[in-house]
Write a protein that holds these residues in place. Structure first.
Motif, PDB file in Angstrom:
ATOM      1  N   VAL A   1      71.948  12.172   2.130  1.00  0.00           N
ATOM      2  CA  VAL A   1      72.582  11.535   0.949  1.00  0.00           C
ATOM      3  C   VAL A   1      73.897  11.017   1.173  1.00  0.00           C
ATOM      4  O   VAL A   1      74.145  11.275   1.993  1.00  0.00           O
ATOM      5  N   GLU A   2      72.829   9.345   1.060  1.00  0.00           N
ATOM      6  CA  GLU A   2      73.672   8.698   1.947  1.00  0.00           C
ATOM      7  C   GLU A   2      75.369   8.088   0.781  1.00  0.00           C
ATOM      8  O   GLU A   2      74.544   7.850  -0.136  1.00  0.00           O
ATOM      9  N   ASP A   3      76.026   7.366   1.068  1.00  0.00           N
ATOM     10  CA  ASP A   3      76.949   6.620  -0.301  1.00  0.00           C
ATOM     11  C   ASP A   3      77.871   5.546   0.420  1.00  0.00           C
ATOM     12  O   ASP A   3      78.196   5.803   1.452  1.00  0.00           O
ATOM     13  N   ASP A   4      78.699   5.178   0.202  1.00  0.00           N
ATOM     14  CA  ASP A   4      79.180   4.174   0.246  1.00  0.00           C
ATOM     15  C   ASP A   4      79.996   4.711   1.377  1.00  0.00           C
ATOM     16  O   ASP A   4      80.627   4.008   2.677  1.00  0.00           O
ATOM     17  N   GLU A   5      81.309   5.699   0.907  1.00  0.00           N
ATOM     18  CA  GLU A   5      82.350   5.920   0.898  1.00  0.00           C
ATOM     19  C   GLU A   5      81.675   6.668   2.920  1.00  0.00           C
ATOM     20  O   GLU A   5      83.158   5.788   3.572  1.00  0.00           O
ATOM     21  N   GLU A   6      80.895   7.291   3.202  1.00  0.00           N
ATOM     22  CA  GLU A   6      80.373   6.856   4.320  1.00  0.00           C
ATOM     23  C   GLU A   6      80.343   5.988   4.672  1.00  0.00           C
ATOM     24  O   GLU A   6      80.042   5.909   5.273  1.00  0.00           O
ATOM     25  N   GLY A   7      79.000   4.545   4.454  1.00  0.00           N
ATOM     26  CA  GLY A   7      77.974   3.731   5.125  1.00  0.00           C
ATOM     27  C   GLY A   7      79.363   3.104   5.542  1.00  0.00           C
ATOM     28  O   GLY A   7      79.238   2.595   6.347  1.00  0.00           O
ATOM     29  N   ALA A   8      80.867   2.975   5.092  1.00  0.00           N
ATOM     30  CA  ALA A   8      81.863   2.292   5.261  1.00  0.00           C
ATOM     31  C   ALA A   8      82.572   2.544   7.118  1.00  0.00           C
ATOM     32  O   ALA A   8      83.081   2.022   7.145  1.00  0.00           O
ATOM     33  N   LEU A   9      82.363   4.041   7.423  1.00  0.00           N
ATOM     34  CA  LEU A   9      82.954   4.220   8.152  1.00  0.00           C
ATOM     35  C   LEU A   9      82.423   3.992   9.429  1.00  0.00           C
ATOM     36  O   LEU A   9      82.742   4.336  10.874  1.00  0.00           O
ATOM     37  N   ASP A  10      80.694   3.382   9.768  1.00  0.00           N
ATOM     38  CA  ASP A  10      80.393   3.091  10.934  1.00  0.00           C
ATOM     39  C   ASP A  10      80.179   4.242  11.633  1.00  0.00           C
ATOM     40  O   ASP A  10      80.830   4.196  13.002  1.00  0.00           O
ATOM     41  N   LEU A  11      79.857   5.258  10.969  1.00  0.00           N
ATOM     42  CA  LEU A  11      78.690   6.296  11.844  1.00  0.00           C
ATOM     43  C   LEU A  11      78.163   6.262  12.844  1.00  0.00           C
ATOM     44  O   LEU A  11      77.378   4.693  12.238  1.00  0.00           O
ATOM     45  N   PRO A  12      77.393   6.441  13.605  1.00  0.00           N
ATOM     46  CA  PRO A  12      76.791   6.704  14.578  1.00  0.00           C
ATOM     47  C   PRO A  12      75.578   6.709  13.436  1.00  0.00           C
ATOM     48  O   PRO A  12      75.243   7.343  12.765  1.00  0.00           O
ATOM     49  N   SER A  13      74.493   5.617  13.719  1.00  0.00           N
ATOM     50  CA  SER A  13      73.303   5.163  12.706  1.00  0.00           C
ATOM     51  C   SER A  13      71.676   5.305  13.624  1.00  0.00           C
ATOM     52  O   SER A  13      71.799   5.169  14.687  1.00  0.00           O
ATOM     53  N   GLY A  14      70.828   5.133  12.849  1.00  0.00           N
ATOM     54  CA  GLY A  14      69.749   4.899  13.201  1.00  0.00           C
ATOM     55  C   GLY A  14      69.663   5.651  14.660  1.00  0.00           C
ATOM     56  O   GLY A  14      69.794   7.158  14.040  1.00  0.00           O
ATOM     57  N   PRO A  15      68.826   5.608  15.655  1.00  0.00           N
ATOM     58  CA  PRO A  15      68.393   7.103  16.574  1.00  0.00           C
ATOM     59  C   PRO A  15      69.271   7.519  16.999  1.00  0.00           C
ATOM     60  O   PRO A  15      69.091   8.463  17.665  1.00  0.00           O
ATOM     61  N   PHE A  16      70.721   6.727  16.611  1.00  0.00           N
ATOM     62  CA  PHE A  16      71.867   8.061  17.028  1.00  0.00           C
ATOM     63  C   PHE A  16      72.587   8.728  15.930  1.00  0.00           C
ATOM     64  O   PHE A  16      73.134   9.051  16.001  1.00  0.00           O
ATOM     65  N   ASP A  17      71.854   8.761  14.700  1.00  0.00           N
ATOM     66  CA  ASP A  17      72.148   9.339  13.703  1.00  0.00           C
ATOM     67  C   ASP A  17      70.057  10.142  13.834  1.00  0.00           C
ATOM     68  O   ASP A  17      69.642  10.437  13.237  1.00  0.00           O
ATOM     69  N   VAL A  18      70.869  11.897  14.561  1.00  0.00           N
ATOM     70  CA  VAL A  18      69.948  13.143  14.404  1.00  0.00           C
ATOM     71  C   VAL A  18      70.135  13.639  14.080  1.00  0.00           C
ATOM     72  O   VAL A  18      70.564  15.127  14.411  1.00  0.00           O
ATOM     73  N   PRO A  19      69.090  14.279  13.118  1.00  0.00           N
ATOM     74  CA  PRO A  19      68.670  15.527  12.101  1.00  0.00           C
ATOM     75  C   PRO A  19      67.876  16.726  12.838  1.00  0.00           C
ATOM     76  O   PRO A  19      67.308  15.680  14.108  1.00  0.00           O
TER      77      PRO A  19
END
Ligand code: C2O
Ligand code: CU
Ligand code: CU
Length: 493
Positions: free
Chosen positions: A178-196
């Motif tokens: 689940v994604e939301d705006d609060e988390e989105g604003a943090l600029d955490l690693p995303s795309g290929p750098f976000d690995v489940p």
């Protein structure tokens, strides 16, 4: 045409997961491809040594989920019979935004009934996968609910009465992000750098099958395997760039507990638990992860040396850690999980936010009662019974009634010699304290839906059901214990 992985991870791919097992097994992370290009010899060496490229399940936002028997090349060179939901093992990764309505249609083409449960998500009772609320072979049903949840890493799996262990072991389980705006604003690693990373153990049988046949002895500790699979990949390797990664760890194992660490002893930052982000990153070198639990960590490869692999592993603990019983393959045995192959390149600047999210703290002083849940083995009315407060699970009996909106303290007492990961549906809780000297770990800090209880330990939780009335379950998330009866029905009234 197959979309590049970096695209399918960013975009919401709606509808049916069409990719066949063979098609998606060939997908690699963009970064893995880069690493391979930079160091083909290194990759050849790794493959010669039996490492396989980490599989990445397709991403979906809902749609049709067909439960079916399939064949997948889990170990290279042999096809393993798996039961899939959504066409792949592990099951497709769901990615949705908070506030969205999630809709999925489960169609059962297996020879037995099943259902799906959305672990950690708060859904109406009739969408939650109550153990007796199943789809029959040849039939289908729709699951639809509003995702009223914080951003975080949840998951889904069958929850069929007495068959959950078998159905999950056969391959049916996936991550639900689940994604939301609060988390989105943090600029955490995303795309290929976000690995489940779905971590599961399996027994490596001579015929490479997922044979599930627990003997009474196996039920005591749970069905433990000697092979650790990450996203369905044994001896998994992942090429990484010299930068910061967000790893979403899900322990999707039936019974195994992992003590998550890295081979070089490096520290990492815990940023999230079962119910989403914690308040601020917590630095750690080892964190326990029980069946059903999730942990999100940031790990920084920016100062790692190119060509020096770093292993994600589980450290020894308990009897195995002491070199005693339970050694080779037993609970607490040391295991390697995933080999990170650090590629070349400049190395991206690692930005670890100093604060992540504001957490509402439930005040235990506001609790209107304390409820005790005693987790028992061989102490129930039936000898050898797995029970909670003396009773084994009966889907037709309600064991507790909790008023909607009441804050309560739950005291979970592990009255056995085994580890029990306690899980409750329909809410998230906070861990107050542990009776043992180890105290709270980083995994206990945020919102939780599953908590490890160690032999003899009492863990106190504070919680409140505030969404739906109806029938739900709480249980031990050791799936053999759950199927053997360590589960209880309660009603939110
Ligand atoms: Cu993940 Cu009731 O379970
Ligand atoms: Cu659950
Ligand atoms: Cu248990």
């Amino acid at each position: 045409m197959r979309p590049a992985q970096s695209h399918s991870r960013r975009r919401f791919v709606s509808g049916l997961a069409r990719a066949s097992a063979t098609a998606w097994a060939g997908q690699v992370l963009a970064s893995a491809a880069c690493a391979a290009g930079d160091d083909p010899a290194g990759v050849d060496r790794a493959e010669a040594a039996g490492y396989g490229t980490l599989r990445v399940p397709p991403t979906i936002a809902g749609g049709e989920l067909v439960a079916a028997v399939g064949r997948q090349e889990v170990w290279s060179g042999t096809a393993t019979t798996v039961w899939t939901v959504g066409g792949t093992y592990p099951s497709p990764t769901v990615r949705v935004r908070a506030g969205a309505t999630f809709v999925a249609r489960l169609r059962d083409t297996l020879a037995e009934p099943l259902n799906l449960h959305w672990h950690g998500l708060v859904t109406p009772s009739d969408m939650d996968g109550y153990p007796s609320d199943v789809v029959r072979p040849g039939e289908s049903r729709e699951y639809a609910f509003e995702v009223a949840q914080r951003a975080g890493t949840y998951w889904y799996h069958p929850h069929t009465d007495r068959r959950t262990g078998a159905q999950v072991y056969a391959g049916m389980a996936g991550v639900f992000i689940v994604e939301d705006d609060e988390e989105g604003a943090l600029d955490l690693p995303s795309g290929p750098f976000d690995v489940p990373l779905v971590i599961q153990d399996r027994r490596s049988t001579p015929d490479r099958s997922f044979t599930y046949a627990p003997m009474p002895m196996d039920v005591v500790s749970g069905y433990l395997g000697d092979a650790t699979l990450v996203n369905g990949t044994p001896n998994a390797r992942l090429g990484v760039e010299r930068t910061l990664y967000r790893l979403r760890l899900l322990n999707g194992s039936n019974a195994r507990v992992y003590r998550i660490a890295f081979s070089d002893g490096r520290s990492f930052h815990v940023i999230g638990t079962d119910g989403g982000l914690v308040e601020r990153p917590v630095e750690a070198t080892a964190v326990d992860l029980g069946p059903g639990e999730r942990l999100e960590i940031l790990v920084d490869f920016s100062s790692s040396l190119e060509g020096t692999p770093v292993l994600l592993r589980s450290l020894a603990f308990g009897a195995a850690g002491m070199g005693g019983m339970g050694g080779a393959g037993g609970q607490g045995a040391p295991l390697d999980l995933l080999r990170f192959e650090v590629g070349g390149g400049a190395g991206g600047a690692a930005r670890i936010p100093s604060s992540l999210a504001s957490l509402l703290r439930l005040d235990p002083a506001r609790a209107v009662r304390t409820r005790v849940f005693a987790l028992q083995m061989g102490m129930g009315p039936m000898m050898g019974g797995f029970a909670i407060n003396g009773r084994s699970f009966d889907p037709g009996r309600v064991d507790a009634r909790v008023a909607l909106g009441d804050t309560e303290i739950w005291e979970i007492r592990n009255l056995s010699q085994e580890i029990h990961p306690f899980h409750v549906h329909a809410t998230q809780f906070q861990v107050l304290d542990r009776s043992t000297r180890m105290g709270l770990g980083p995994q206990d800090l945020g919102w939780k839906d599953t908590v490890l209880t160690w032999p003899g330990e009492t863990v106190r939780l504070v919680l409140r059901f505030e969404h739906y009335r109806g029938l739900y379950v709480l249980h031990c998330h050791n799936l053999e214990h759950e199927d053997a009866g360590m589960m209880s029905a309660f009603e939110v009234v």
